[in-house]
Each structure stands twice: as C-alpha cells, then as structure tokens.
Design a protein around this motif. Structure first.
Motif, PDB file in Angstrom:
ATOM      1  N   UNK A  97      -0.995  -6.766  -9.163  1.00  0.00           N
ATOM      2  CA  UNK A  97      -0.503  -6.629  -7.797  1.00  0.00           C
ATOM      3  C   UNK A  97      -1.632  -6.775  -6.784  1.00  0.00           C
ATOM      4  N   UNK A  98      -2.741  -6.098  -7.041  1.00  0.00           N
ATOM      5  CA  UNK A  98      -3.870  -6.171  -6.109  1.00  0.00           C
ATOM      6  C   UNK A  98      -4.406  -7.589  -5.990  1.00  0.00           C
ATOM      7  N   UNK A  99      -4.327  -8.351  -7.073  1.00  0.00           N
ATOM      8  CA  UNK A  99      -4.826  -9.727  -7.057  1.00  0.00           C
ATOM      9  C   UNK A  99      -4.048 -10.593  -6.064  1.00  0.00           C
ATOM     10  N   UNK A 100      -2.807 -10.189  -5.744  1.00  0.00           N
ATOM     11  CA  UNK A 100      -1.989 -10.948  -4.780  1.00  0.00           C
ATOM     12  C   UNK A 100      -2.224 -10.492  -3.346  1.00  0.00           C
ATOM     13  N   UNK A 101      -3.061  -9.507  -3.142  1.00  0.00           N
ATOM     14  CA  UNK A 101      -3.433  -9.084  -1.797  1.00  0.00           C
ATOM     15  C   UNK A 101      -2.322  -8.507  -0.949  1.00  0.00           C
ATOM     16  N   UNK A 102      -1.550  -7.539  -1.458  1.00  0.00           N
ATOM     17  CA  UNK A 102      -0.521  -6.914  -0.615  1.00  0.00           C
ATOM     18  C   UNK A 102      -1.159  -6.185   0.562  1.00  0.00           C
ATOM     19  N   UNK A 103      -0.372  -5.961   1.611  1.00  0.00           N
ATOM     20  CA  UNK A 103      -0.895  -5.282   2.798  1.00  0.00           C
ATOM     21  C   UNK A 103      -1.208  -3.812   2.517  1.00  0.00           C
ATOM     22  N   UNK A 104      -0.398  -3.197   1.664  1.00  0.00           N
ATOM     23  CA  UNK A 104      -0.613  -1.799   1.290  1.00  0.00           C
ATOM     24  C   UNK A 104      -0.427  -1.653  -0.210  1.00  0.00           C
ATOM     25  N   UNK A 105      -1.266  -0.856  -0.834  1.00  0.00           N
ATOM     26  CA  UNK A 105      -1.111  -0.498  -2.242  1.00  0.00           C
ATOM     27  C   UNK A 105      -0.938   1.012  -2.304  1.00  0.00           C
ATOM     28  N   UNK A 106       0.144   1.448  -2.926  1.00  0.00           N
ATOM     29  CA  UNK A 106       0.445   2.873  -3.022  1.00  0.00           C
ATOM     30  C   UNK A 106       0.238   3.336  -4.460  1.00  0.00           C
ATOM     31  N   UNK A 107      -0.663   4.288  -4.626  1.00  0.00           N
ATOM     32  CA  UNK A 107      -0.931   4.827  -5.959  1.00  0.00           C
ATOM     33  C   UNK A 107      -0.083   6.057  -6.251  1.00  0.00           C
ATOM     34  N   UNK A 108       0.462   6.677  -5.196  1.00  0.00           N
ATOM     35  CA  UNK A 108       1.324   7.855  -5.372  1.00  0.00           C
ATOM     36  C   UNK A 108       2.503   7.757  -4.412  1.00  0.00           C
ATOM     37  N   UNK A 109       3.619   8.338  -4.812  1.00  0.00           N
ATOM     38  CA  UNK A 109       4.825   8.296  -3.985  1.00  0.00           C
ATOM     39  C   UNK A 109       4.587   8.944  -2.626  1.00  0.00           C
ATOM     40  N   UNK A 110       3.811  10.013  -2.598  1.00  0.00           N
ATOM     41  CA  UNK A 110       3.631  10.733  -1.331  1.00  0.00           C
ATOM     42  C   UNK A 110       2.714  10.017  -0.352  1.00  0.00           C
ATOM     43  N   UNK A 111       2.196   8.844  -0.722  1.00  0.00           N
ATOM     44  CA  UNK A 111       1.401   8.049   0.214  1.00  0.00           C
ATOM     45  C   UNK A 111       2.275   7.164   1.104  1.00  0.00           C
ATOM     46  N   UNK A 112       3.520   6.936   0.690  1.00  0.00           N
ATOM     47  CA  UNK A 112       4.339   5.932   1.383  1.00  0.00           C
ATOM     48  C   UNK A 112       4.731   6.375   2.784  1.00  0.00           C
ATOM     49  N   UNK A 113       5.344   7.534   2.925  1.00  0.00           N
ATOM     50  CA  UNK A 113       5.849   7.955   4.230  1.00  0.00           C
ATOM     51  C   UNK A 113       4.746   8.038   5.294  1.00  0.00           C
ATOM     52  N   UNK A 114       3.584   8.648   5.009  1.00  0.00           N
ATOM     53  CA  UNK A 114       2.552   8.702   6.051  1.00  0.00           C
ATOM     54  C   UNK A 114       2.122   7.328   6.552  1.00  0.00           C
ATOM     55  N   UNK A 115       2.043   6.350   5.653  1.00  0.00           N
ATOM     56  CA  UNK A 115       1.641   5.003   6.079  1.00  0.00           C
ATOM     57  C   UNK A 115       2.733   4.364   6.934  1.00  0.00           C
ATOM     58  N   UNK A 116       3.976   4.467   6.504  1.00  0.00           N
ATOM     59  CA  UNK A 116       5.065   3.810   7.223  1.00  0.00           C
ATOM     60  C   UNK A 116       5.333   4.446   8.580  1.00  0.00           C
ATOM     61  N   UNK A 117       5.022   5.720   8.702  1.00  0.00           N
ATOM     62  CA  UNK A 117       5.321   6.419   9.954  1.00  0.00           C
ATOM     63  C   UNK A 117       4.189   6.351  10.970  1.00  0.00           C
TER      64      UNK A 117
END
Length: 216
Positions: free
Chosen positions: A187-207
């Motif tokens: 996944x990282x090799x494709x250069x996504x804008x965000x990489x989430x290693x834990x579920x609880x990282x998603x909401x803070x980034x999106x908000x």
C-alpha cells in the motif's frame, strides 16, 4: 476544514473477513477450477495487485461474475461470523455525529454488508454495492455525485491497492489501512495520501484536515 464525505471499503477495512477468506478460498478454487492458495503463497499475494492475483491463481476473467456471485452467497451464509474490527463502530459514529457523510462501496451485496455492519449500518447515508464491470471508480463517482460534495472534500479509505487506484482515478483523497488484505508495504508503495496503522487514527485525521490541491 474536515472532510465532508468518507467512502469506506468493507472487507478488510471495517470487517475482519480475511480469516473467512482463507478458510473458503480453496473450496471456491476447486469449484471453479483455478489454482489453490497455499500457505506459502499468502504473503506474496498480499503484495500483489488484483490483476497480478488473478494471473497467479490462473483465474479466467470470464468466470469472475460467477465466482463473485458464489462468494457473495457463501459470505452471506457466514455474515454472522464476520465481525467488525475493534473500534470501527466508534470511529464511524464519531464521524457521523460530527457531520461527515458516510458511504460504503463494496462488491458484496448490500444485504450482506448491512448484516456485517449491524447497528453501524444506520450511520451510512450511501451504499453502492455488488460487482460492477466498470469497477470502483464508477462507484466512487456515483457516490460523490449523490452526496453533492466537491471531490476535494472526499476521502476513500480501503485496504487494497485497487482502492488507492480507484481514488486516484476519480481525483479524491485516498487513505489506506494496514490491517486488511494487502500488505502495508504494498500500500505504501502506491503513495496513498494517508496511511492508518490503527482504527483510532482515522477520525482525528478526517475531522481536522483536507488534502490541499496541487499548485497549478
């Protein structure tokens, strides 16, 4: 400004279906006559794209619709055994309560998706389910249009290379989760804008952040 629309994949992103897949794939292979997955193949396949996986397993393209229908039926029968990842419902609820529209895009049926999501299904404003000959980009475009949101305020979050490719094709931000089907390195090799290693990282980034458009 936070994102206005979050498009989620289902299997491997919100629900832990990989163990079910490993238990089931060789029965499907035997039924449809493609190569069985050996234990030593798994890590290599997690590094591969969808096209590379189909090639490795010698899956004829013309059989894909029948394979998808059969897999959906099996998954529907096992839906009660396929759980949400820990923290998924809390994350989705936080986003919905803060005004982020939620969409689900999956090749699974909507009935299967709703059963696996359980109470969390009510948090979603948009569903685009079942296989499509035009793939995920077409589904993403439909969801963005229905939601009435500018592409710059949309993020698509998934666990496979094809999720990143679909987001790029549509011009929306892509987020990749590290706990699903594809290996994090792939996944990282494709250069996504965000990489989430834990579920609880998603909401803070999106908000708190939206991808800034590239300079003209």
């Amino acid at each position: 400004m936070p994102y206005s629309l979050a498009i989620f994949d289902l299997d491997g992103t919100l629900v832990d279906s990989f163990p079910w897949f490993l238990r089931t794939i060789n029965d499907i292979a035997d039924r449809f006559g493609f190569r069985r997955v050996r234990d030593e193949d798994i890590e290599e396949l997690r590094q591969a794209s969808t096209r590379e996986i189909l090639s490795h397993l010698d899956v004829p393209v013309w059989k894909l619709p029948a394979i998808a229908r059969y897999a959906r039926r099996l998954k529907g029968e096992a839906a009660a055994e396929i759980p949400l990842f820990a923290g998924a419902e809390a994350m989705l609820r936080t986003l919905a309560e803060r005004g982020v529209q939620l969409a689900l895009v999956t090749s699974d049926s909507e009935a299967n998706a709703r059963e696996k999501l359980g109470d969390a299904a009510t948090l979603f404003s948009h569903f685009d389910c079942a296989a499509s000959i035009f793939g995920k980009p077409a589904k993403f475009r439909r969801v963005v249009r229905r939601a009435g949101v500018e592409p710059g305020k949309v993020i698509a979050i998934g666990d496979e290379v094809r999720d990143i490719e679909a987001a790029r094709a549509v011009g929306v931000t892509c987020g990749a989760v590290c706990w699903g089907y594809a290996a994090p390195a792939a996944l990282r090799a494709r250069g996504p804008d965000h990489v989430f290693e834990r579920m609880d990282e998603i909401a803070p980034v999106l908000l708190t952040s939206v991808r800034q458009p590239a300079p003209i």
